[in-house]
Each structure stands twice: as C-alpha cells, then as structure tokens.
Design a protein around this motif. Structure first.
Motif, mmCIF file in Angstrom:
data_model
loop_
_atom_site.group_PDB
_atom_site.id
_atom_site.type_symbol
_atom_site.label_atom_id
_atom_site.label_comp_id
_atom_site.label_asym_id
_atom_site.label_seq_id
_atom_site.Cartn_x
_atom_site.Cartn_y
_atom_site.Cartn_z
ATOM 1 N N UNK A 1 0.725 -1.114 0.024
ATOM 2 C CA UNK A 1 0.067 0.001 0.006
ATOM 3 C C UNK A 1 0.685 1.308 0.040
ATOM 4 N N UNK A 2 0.107 2.194 -0.547
ATOM 5 C CA UNK A 2 0.740 3.595 -0.316
ATOM 6 C C UNK A 2 -0.804 4.213 0.059
ATOM 7 N N UNK A 3 -0.567 5.508 1.153
ATOM 8 C CA UNK A 3 -1.927 6.174 1.125
ATOM 9 C C UNK A 3 -1.614 7.529 1.693
ATOM 10 N N UNK A 4 -2.637 8.322 1.449
ATOM 11 C CA UNK A 4 -2.545 9.669 1.858
ATOM 12 C C UNK A 4 -3.577 9.865 3.004
ATOM 13 N N UNK A 5 -3.060 10.369 4.185
ATOM 14 C CA UNK A 5 -4.012 10.569 5.363
ATOM 15 C C UNK A 5 -4.326 12.016 5.563
ATOM 16 N N UNK A 6 -5.463 12.547 5.342
ATOM 17 C CA UNK A 6 -5.980 13.868 5.160
ATOM 18 C C UNK A 6 -5.558 14.399 6.663
ATOM 19 N N UNK B 1 6.755 -0.337 2.548
ATOM 20 C CA UNK B 1 7.918 -1.506 2.169
ATOM 21 C C UNK B 1 7.270 -2.429 1.252
ATOM 22 N N UNK B 2 6.004 -2.711 1.675
ATOM 23 C CA UNK B 2 5.149 -3.721 0.735
ATOM 24 C C UNK B 2 5.016 -3.453 -0.844
ATOM 25 N N UNK B 3 4.773 -2.323 -0.969
ATOM 26 C CA UNK B 3 4.463 -1.864 -2.259
ATOM 27 C C UNK B 3 5.729 -1.599 -2.981
ATOM 28 N N UNK B 4 6.910 -1.404 -2.371
ATOM 29 C CA UNK B 4 8.237 -0.884 -3.046
ATOM 30 C C UNK B 4 8.844 -2.479 -3.106
#
Length: 687
Positions: free
Chosen positions: A492-497, A506-509
C-alpha cells in the motif's frame, strides 16, 4: 483508519476491474473507445491468436501476454504480494528466541501448532466465560472491568475503547472513553433491521451458538444470552441515536485524567483507570452527552443483560483464536455474511490456506506484525532503496509545485493555498519510527512453558493497549511514523488527510511494482504514479476539508472549490457513459470520479517530470503503467467490483487515464479514427 485486514489493502487502496458502454440511448460508437475497447480485466478476454492494436485498446494490447496466460486472481499486486510473502516466510523460518525476535517466534509457533490447539478445543475460552457468569453484583462487575486478567478484551459499559486524534491543530493522540462497539455496528439496525444487519445478526448468533454449544450450554440458555445481549445493545443504540450531530461536535471533548473521572459521575472510571495502568498524564476523549445517557444503564436491573452482552462479545473476539474447527466454522459463516471475507486476500494467497491463516489472519492482525515489520526492513530493505524512493517522492512533490504554478483555473489565492499545503505534506517512506515501539512490554509464554495460542493473542492485545496508553501521553509529532495500525509490510501507499501525510509502505516497494534495478521510466510509471495518485488526494474534495497541519479546517477558497467541482463532475459524467459488461448497467460515475481524478493526477505529475528528462522512453513508461494495472478476475468478481469499488476497473484506469495526455497520442501516433482517441475538448483531467 479503521483496523482492516492490514496485509491486503493493496487492491482496496488501488482498486480493480471494468468494461464499457453508456447511458440509455448512447450508441456504441459514441462511447469511450468507440466500441473498440473490451473489459480485459476478465480472465480469458483476449486469445493468443488475436490481434489488438495499441491505438485502439491499449490495456488489452499492452497486457496481451499477461491476459492470455493469467489465471483468475493474477495481477501485479498479487505477484508483488507473493514476492513479499516468500521473503517473510524465509525470515520467519530463521527466527531465533532472542529478544523481540523470540516473541514473534513464540507467537508463530503457537499459532501454527494446530495439534495443540485442536487438543485444547474451545476450553481456553471457558474460564473467561465462567468469570462473567459468576458476577452477581455491580461491585463484582466493577471488579471484572478492572481486571486485565479476567477481562482481557477490555469489555464493559464505559471503557477505554480505542484511540483517535484531536481534531485541533495539535493532532495529539487521545484515548477514547465510551460504550462498547455494537455487534450490528449500525445503530439503525436495532430498530429497523436492514439486509446487511440481518446477515450480521445471523452470523453473530450462529457463531455464538456454536461456541457456547461446544462449552456445554443448552439451546435455551444460549437463546436467553443472545436475546438479553441484543436487548441491552438496543438500549445502547437508543442512547447513541439520541445524540445529534450538534451534540457530538460540541460535547466530545478532550479531558485530563481527573476531569474525565469527574464527568463519569458515579461510574467507577477511576478504579478502572488505576487497575488497568492508564497513566495520569494521558489525554482522554469523551462525549459527555453520550456518557450521561449511558450512566443510568449501569444498574442492578440491567446486570444480567450486561453479562449476556459480555459473554457474546467475548465469544466473538476470542473464538477466532481457538482450534481449527472453530476457525473453519467462523470462516464458513462469514462467507454468507455479505462477502465479509476478503476476496482480495483469497486471490493473493490462492491455494496457500495455511499461509493465509498464519500471515493474513493472525500475524497481520496482531501487534506482532510490528516486530515482523522491523525485521523485514532490517533484512530486506537496504539504505539505497529507501533513499531512491525518498528521491522519487521528493521529485513528485517538487513537480506538483510546477503544476500548481501553471494551473490556469486556480485563483492566485487558491494557488498560494495549494502550495502552502503541498510544502507541509509529510512523507513517510518505508521505515516506521521503530524507536517508538517498545517491544519489551510484549512477553509471550512459549508452548514448553505451558503457553497457548489463545494466551499469546491476549498477551499481544494487552501489549497493544499499553502502547496506545503511552502514545496518548506524549505530544504528537507529525514527522513520526507511529505504531497506530499501519504496517509497512502492507502492499500500500496512502494519503492521510488528518495528518497531511503520505505513507509509502515497504510492501509496495517490491517487484513488479518497484525495483531498484528498474529504469527511471518504469519507476515513474509504477510506484511514481501511485505516489502521485496519493498526493493528488490532498487537493480533492476530501483533502480540501483538512488544512496543512491535518486539522479539519477548509483552506481552499470557495471559487476554487467550485472550479474543482465542475471538473470533477466532467470526470463523473464521462465514466457514466461506460458500461463494462454487455447488457449491464452504466457506470455510476460519482462512485469512481474521486479515484479516477487521483489516477490522472499521478499520470500528469510523472509525465511532467518525464518532459524534462533527456531521451525519455515514453513507450517504456506507458507499457509499465499498463503492467501496473494488469489484472485478471472472474466475471462475477468483476461485476462485484463494478458495483462496489470506488476505483475504476483496471483496464479503465489504463485506457481512460492515458487518453487524457498528449504525450500518449504522440508516442503511438493515435488518430481520430482510433479507439484510444479522445478529442482535446472532451478530455477530463482535472489538474
């Protein structure tokens, strides 16, 4: 973020499948793709001998080899996951008994020892149920709520239930004090049962009947417990329903230790705090209106109903960690409970059932996942990889400055506000702040010393609560990656408002999404567009509600909000002309417009970077972007995603996304008669 199945937010964070068509009365030639696109997410949608032109259907043509050979469930994210899982299995198999590594090793050994767990059966739960059954007064109920030994799940009427963040500019963590989570989740279901509520209740009743039956309860007693539990929860729901939005906004306040106890009146909050070791410098969050409604329910009159609720909640929280029979029974019941099982998880693990149970259901849902995170980063991620992803992130943030400077529809005031928020985005890349994780508080008893997996899970729960108490006693630092539920081994990668922060796990890289050995074109098109997608969310309709510090505070001028809304509407309207399945319905454009806009933001910012690179290989970039969203699902799964997923289907993320950009037309010589052509005046990229 709620604590979802932490391992598998990849597909939840980035979505999956669709196909094409239009609103009523639209002819095929007027739809996106002019009848030349197909839903190439569906397994077997392209045959080996078929010729598909890149200029007509880029998703199908660029991913043809994948589509021809893929099995249902295959995707870039599933392949990424398998690479990650193999590394984690290698790591687990090499654990020692030393330090924090030893705690994870003991947890894994106990979880994987089905012979011992099957021998214990449902018995590990019995003593906790018996303690509740033996309560005969409010004083004894208070003693129960005070005891971490008797009440390991911190159940009760008014208890520390979770943690949150202060909505002010400080964003400090707070320990929430309130009523327990309701079994049916939605308060309205206690008064008018919805189809979802019916399925949820059926599941809760079925699993409670099963577990209590194994402990020797007869049907009559079980039904009495269930009836009493739901009757009391209905009273709780009535309290909650009486709280208006105005009440919630004005009565939910942050208190210090003594003030919170004072607000609780005669309820034994002080005794509970002291017994459970809640520090006196902790920040506490409590809705005073709700507490006033709850206090009268803590009475001898309701004692048996409260006990019944505690029994049901204990079964539902603990039954998952008993023997294989209980595990399989719960999974069987969950399948009928409105697709409660995570299909993405099933796709990723395939036939590896034991892997799914150990890694997906146990480690990833326990506090031990943070130990695994630390070891994974130490053993599999080198410094150069972190620096490379940090540079990629910095490049993208810097390029957004250029885009905002050049964006014609932004007012001067709106441009300034966007740049100010952008300058304050906090990137968190791959490595959490492990110095905040005090693993010395986790002490799991090994099998040879008489430990059981059930006890290990409770030890993990207790450790997690102590960790939260500590965080709620310290000032919040936005530059830190806290142990608050986000595991870096998520894909995952995510933006937290609420933090104005982006997290890149690390899992998405991991290949095939990212590899240090990839070309710059591939990095930009893969992980780069994902990062750009997430940063774009800082400036969408949700991001506009949270300022540069993450506080809920509108910051974008009204006229700019309206301009954004007009453009987002065009995205929605365009998607509403697509019908992914023949004889099916049109897309609900508003369902996917937000994520589609973020996709196009990720493409635009990375293409802007590409325009400044010498001899940039656009073909390699576009093919890598198509590979990123390669996906193969059954038609039934595709139809489900079409109805429920806020992300466009993957083939549309490719085709609709790419047809907005002139670089794509130039690379492949796309002309007006081609399926990928979209007239410039009809293009819908918001930014």
């Amino acid at each position: 973020m709620k604590k979802t199945k932490n391992f598998f937010r990849a597909a939840a964070a980035f979505g999956m499948a669709f196909v094409l068509a239009a609103c009523s009365g639209t002819v095929e030639s007027e739809r996106p793709g002019e009848g030349k696109w197909r839903n190439s997410d569906i397994t077997g949608s392209v045959s080996e001998n078929e010729t598909v032109r890149l200029q007509d259907d880029f998703a199908a043509a660029a991913n043809k080899e994948f589509i021809v050979n893929a099995k249902s469930g295959d995707s870039s994210f599933s392949r990424n996951f398998m690479n990650l899982l193999e590394k984690e299995k290698t790591l687990i198999n090499s654990l020692s008994y030393d330090g924090e590594e030893g705690e994870l090793k003991k947890y894994v050994e106990l979880a994987a020892d089905w012979d011992a767990r099957n021998k214990n059966g449902a018995e590990p739960l019995r003593k906790y149920i018996e303690v509740i059954e033996n309560i005969s007064s409010l004083d004894e109920l208070t003693a129960y709520q005070c005891s971490e030994e008797d009440d390991p799940f911190a159940l009760g009427l008014i208890m520390p239930v979770r943690f949150s963040q202060d909505s002010s500019s400080t964003r400090d963590f707070c320990l929430e004090i309130g009523m327990p989570d309701l079994s049916l989740e939605k308060t309205d279901d206690y008064f008018t049962l919805s189809p979802q509520g019916y399925e949820k209740k059926k599941y809760i009743c079925g699993f409670t009947e099963y577990v209590l039956g194994r402990l020797g309860y007869d049907d009559r007693r079980i039904q009495t417990i269930l009836n009493r539990s739901f009757r009391f929860e209905r009273k709780l729901a009535a309290c909650d329903n009486k709280i208006t939005r105005y009440d919630q906004n004005n009565d939910t306040m942050i208190f210090d230790y003594d003030s919170c106890i004072e607000k609780a009146g005669n309820y034994p909050l002080k005794e509970i705090f002291e017994a459970r070791g809640i520090p006196k410098d902790v920040r506490l969050c409590m809705n005073t209106h709700s507490i006033k409604k709850l206090l009268p329910l803590y009475s001898e009159k309701n004692l048996e109903d409260i006990k019944a609720m505690l029994i049901v909640h204990t079964v539902m929280k603990g039954g998952h960690f008993l023997d294989r029979e209980a595990y399989d029974k719960e999974m069987e019941m969950q399948v009928s409970k409105l697709a409660e099982t995570d299909e993405t998880q099933a796709d990723f693990f395939g036939d590896d059932i034991e892997g799914r149970i150990l890694y997906g259901d146990y480690i990833a849902q326990s506090e031990c996942r943070f130990i695994l995170d630390k070891l994974y980063v130490e053993k599999n991620i080198d410094k150069s990889t972190v620096e490379d992803v940090e540079k990629l992130t910095d490049d993208i943030i810097n390029e957004f400055r250029v885009l905002f400077d050049d964006e014609e529809w932004l007012s001067d005031e709106g441009r300034k506000a966007c740049l100010e928020k952008l300058d304050n985005i906090q990137p968190h890349v791959i490595v959490p702040d492990f110095d905040l994780f005090d693993f010395s508080g986790l002490n799991i008893t090994s099998a040879k010393d008489g430990g059981t997996f059930f006890d290990a899970q409770l030890d993990s729960e207790r450790y997690g609560k102590k960790l939260i108490y500590k965080l709620c006693s310290q000032p919040y630092d936005r530059s830190k990656w806290y142990p608050t539920g986000m595991s870096t081994t998520e894909i995952n990668a995510l933006y937290i408002p609420a933090e104005n922060a982006i997290y890149i796990m690390a899992g998405v890289a991991e290949a095939p999404i990212y590899s240090p050995d990839m070309s710059y074109e591939q990095k930009l098109a893969g992980l780069g567009t994902i990062i750009g997608h997430e940063i774009t969310h800082a400036f969408d309709s949700t991001g506009a509600r949270y300022d540069k510090n993450g506080a809920e505070n509108k910051w974008l001028p009204m006229m700019d909000e309206l301009q954004f809304s007009d453009r987002a509407t065009k995205v929605s309207e365009y998607y509403s002309t697509i019908r992914p399945f023949p004889n099916g319905s049109d897309y609900e454009g508003t369902q996917v417009s937000g994520e589609a806009t973020a996709d196009m933001g990720g493409l635009k910012v990375t293409l802007s970077i590409a325009s400044k690179q010498k001899d940039f290989d656009y073909d390699k970039y576009f093919r890598q972007y198509a590979k990123l969203w390669s996906n193969s699902v059954s038609e039934d799964r595709g139809r489900e995603l079409f109805k429920t997923d806020p992300h466009p289907l993957c083939y549309l993320r490719i085709n609709v996304g790419l047809q907005q950009f002139e670089e794509f037309y130039d690379t492949y010589g796309i002309q007006e008669e081609d399926g990928m052509y979209l007239a410039e005046e009809k293009r819908i990229a918001v930014w």
